[in-house]
Design an enzyme around this catalytic site. Structure first.
Site, mmCIF file in Angstrom:
data_model
loop_
_atom_site.group_PDB
_atom_site.id
_atom_site.type_symbol
_atom_site.label_atom_id
_atom_site.label_comp_id
_atom_site.label_asym_id
_atom_site.label_seq_id
_atom_site.Cartn_x
_atom_site.Cartn_y
_atom_site.Cartn_z
ATOM 1 N N TYR A 1 9.903 54.259 100.779
ATOM 2 C CA TYR A 1 10.877 55.359 100.834
ATOM 3 C C TYR A 1 10.137 56.667 100.609
ATOM 4 C CZ TYR A 1 14.941 58.160 99.233
ATOM 5 O OH TYR A 1 15.897 59.134 99.052
ATOM 6 N N LYS B 1 11.885 53.965 104.885
ATOM 7 C CA LYS B 1 12.951 54.960 104.982
ATOM 8 C C LYS B 1 12.263 56.316 104.930
ATOM 9 C CE LYS B 1 16.818 56.977 102.401
ATOM 10 N NZ LYS B 1 17.616 56.933 101.148
#
Length: 294
Positions: free
Chosen positions: A136, A164
């Site tokens: 992320y 992400k």
């Protein structure tokens, strides 16, 4: 090793009671609703779930509750990232014990590791678990940007399978897609960039706005992946005011405000996050009315 967490993954809010304790019963209800309204997966105790103000015990119980409620029907992804490698390893192992499908690891924040430090951090966590890992990247919060070349190195590790990407930089996403192997999935971390990321071969989105219009976002993604780019663009433009409006102040304040206006008593945010100002709340209310959500 799964790398496909679905196209639409919701970064789930954490419901609180009036005393700001975690409302686990409403967590169950909300998880069911999100899956029924189009979410393929749920991120539990991520940024939107207010992870910085949740205790370790609360996080593990949230993981357990959501697995119990929707496990097998949706991918349950535990937010186990930290700026301490040992703490992230410990929480990841606890999440694995309660049956989550995967973990999401945020780039370590505040202590500003180098690219080599980032590589070693994520490699150490990956070696501590059998679970698939979604990286992320959110440099606006962490102050550190993981570079595409570092992600490509990490992609050589079997259970690091997705990222992400919430840096908002399409050039960086293009470079990631160029360097990364087939099967390593790139997810947009920004609702407003879902369609552009799909156009670069991204997998989908880790969404906030799907709390409100999950079915419609799923329709947009399905339209694009089936070749109907005209319809996908129409839905994107229809939802664009909502994509931007849910970030008029710090996430998850707007989406919790919106959910409350829609009848979901998800509670306030824990300090140091403050509630929406009267002007912000009025703006959110007007937006929901214009979208016929209230």
């Amino acid at each position: 090793m799964i790398s496909d967490f679905g196209r639409l993954v919701t970064a789930m809010v954490t419901p609180f009671n009036k005393d700001l304790s975690v409302n686990y019963n409403l967590t169950r209800k909300l998880a069911r609703y999100l899956v029924q309204s189009g979410s393929d997966g749920l991120v539990v105790a991520g940024t939107t779930g207010e992870s910085p103000t949740l205790s370790r015990e609360e996080k593990v119980e949230l993981f357990r509750v959501v697995v119990d409620e929707v496990g097998g029907r949706a991918t349950v992804i535990a937010g186990t990232g930290s700026n301490s490698t040992s703490e992230s390893i410990s929480l990841t192992q606890a999440a694995q014990k309660v049956g989550v499908d995967a973990v999401m690891l945020v780039v370590p924040y505040y202590n500003k590791p180098s690219q080599e430090g980032l590589y070693r951090h994520f490699k150490a966590v990956a070696e501590s678990t059998d679970l698939p890992i979604m990286l992320y990247n959110v440099p606006g919060r962490t102050s550190v940007n993981i570079l595409p070349q570092t992600v490509a190195r990490l992609a050589e590790i079997d259970n690091i399978v997705a990222i992400k990407e919430a840096g908002g930089n399409m050039d960086q996403i293009s470079e990631m897609r160029r360097l990364l192997p087939d099967g390593f999935n790139v997810y947009s971390g920004d609702d407003s960039l879902t369609l552009p990321v799909l156009s670069l071969g991204g997998k989908g989105v880790v969404s906030v706005v799907s709390h409100l219009v999950g079915g419609r976002i799923q329709e947009m993604i399905n339209a694009y992946t089936s070749g109907n780019t005209t319809l996908a663009t129409e839905i994107h433009l229809e939802l664009f005011p909502l994509f931007k409006g849910m970030f008029i102040t710090t996430n998850p304040v707007p989406v919790k405000t919106a959910l409350s206006l829609m009848g979901w008593e998800v509670g306030a945010t824990r300090p140091p996050l403050a509630e929406a100002s009267p002007a912000e709340k009025e703006s959110i209310k007007n937006l929901l009315e214009s979208m016929k959500l209230i």
